[in-house]
Design a protein around this motif. Structure first.
Motif, mmCIF file in Angstrom:
data_model
loop_
_atom_site.group_PDB
_atom_site.id
_atom_site.type_symbol
_atom_site.label_atom_id
_atom_site.label_comp_id
_atom_site.label_asym_id
_atom_site.label_seq_id
_atom_site.Cartn_x
_atom_site.Cartn_y
_atom_site.Cartn_z
ATOM 1 N N ASP A 251 96.023 47.229 -6.787
ATOM 2 C CA ASP A 251 95.229 46.458 -5.829
ATOM 3 C C ASP A 251 94.004 47.249 -5.380
ATOM 4 N N ALA A 252 94.185 48.554 -5.182
ATOM 5 C CA ALA A 252 93.079 49.407 -4.733
ATOM 6 C C ALA A 252 91.983 49.474 -5.789
ATOM 7 N N GLU A 253 92.370 49.554 -7.073
ATOM 8 C CA GLU A 253 91.367 49.589 -8.155
ATOM 9 C C GLU A 253 90.588 48.283 -8.229
ATOM 10 N N VAL A 254 91.304 47.177 -8.076
ATOM 11 C CA VAL A 254 90.649 45.869 -8.132
ATOM 12 C C VAL A 254 89.641 45.733 -6.992
ATOM 13 N N TRP A 255 90.055 46.091 -5.773
ATOM 14 C CA TRP A 255 89.151 45.976 -4.630
ATOM 15 C C TRP A 255 87.952 46.903 -4.786
#
Length: 281
Positions: free
Chosen positions: A50-54
């Motif tokens: 999720d952190a990479e996507v954001w």
């Protein structure tokens, strides 16, 4: 002999809707570096966090809206003069909403001045091309808690315009501006509403509603009257509408909808929060 001058550089998409579409596709291109080989598979162990996507999304938007970017115009509202003719812009962001055509019909049919209403529609559908290639799915259905195959989603404006009594100016490009994306291209409801705001073109008033909204008769005149009575030069009205039927419907024989007799909840407090976001309520 004299050398020929180089050909002029292409300025890219010509219309605003084409430029907005190119802007969204530019952001999507940034995800290629984190897209795994099994992209789209549920529970894929190689999926980005999720952190990479954001982080990818945030940086892609920041680059796309930088002053040196060809899309820098979308960092602010359209640079056009505000009209002084009582016109009203209505932003509608629709994510696979089957009653979107009913909302358009209801909006124009109940307005006192339908020709002075301008809609910015952001349609995010499982379109026919995706249906033919991969199929379209329902959400988890409450009757059996399962996902089912389904037909392609309805085209909102085209479905409305096929109905008797559809406003001609809504269907000839005069009063409705449309952005269309496949459901896989969406970045959530907030971004969809931001894209809708980019379709504003100087109308006197700005309004944002869901794609499943029922309107009271003369809603546009009532809002303008309330706006004029507000003790502020630029008031903002925000509230949760009272509950009503899922499918927008027109009042029968001049009789008001039951919900018109109810008071909807109002949110009267507001503050600037992180990143300059306005929080209401």
């Amino acid at each position: 002999s004299r050398e020929r001058p180089p050909p002029p550089r292409s300025r890219g998409p010509a219309t605003r809707t084409q430029r907005i579409t190119a802007f969204v596709r530019r952001i999507h291109a940034a995800f290629a570096s984190i897209r795994p080989a099994g992209f789209g598979l549920r529970n894929d162990p190689h999926r980005a966090s999720d952190a990479e996507v954001w982080d990818t999304f945030y940086k892609a938007v920041e680059r796309a809206l930088a002053p040196s970017s060809e899309f820098s115009e979308f960092a602010t509202a359209a640079d056009v003069p505000v009209r002084d003719d009582g016109s009203m812009f209505v932003s509608i962001s629709s994510f696979r909403d089957e009653v979107c055509p009913d909302t358009l019909e209801n909006l124009f049919a109940t307005a006192d001045e339908p020709l002075n209403i301008f809609v910015g529609l952001v349609q995010q559908n499982c379109d026919q091309a995706q249906h033919d290639a991969y199929g379209c799915k329902t959400a988890v259905m409450p009757e059996d808690m399962k996902v089912h195959e389904m037909d392609a989603d309805l085209e909102c404006l085209e479905t409305y315009c096929a109905r008797p009594g559809a406003l001609v100016q809504a269907c000839d490009g005069s009063n409705v501006r449309v952005l269309k994306f496949n459901e896989s291209e969406t970045f959530g409801p907030v971004f969809g509403r931001y894209l809708g705001s980019l379709l504003w073109s100087g109308e006197s008033y700005y309004m944002q509603v869901d794609a499943h909204t029922t309107f009271a008769k003369g809603w546009d005149a009532a809002l303008k009257e309330d706006y004029a009575l507000a003790p502020s030069k630029k008031p903002i009205f925000s509230h949760y509408p009272p509950g009503g039927p899922q499918k927008p419907s027109l009042p029968a024989n001049g009789i008001k909808h039951p919900w018109e007799l109810d008071l909807g909840p109002c949110m009267c407090d507001a503050e600037f929060a992180e990143y300059g976001i306005i929080r209401v309520g």
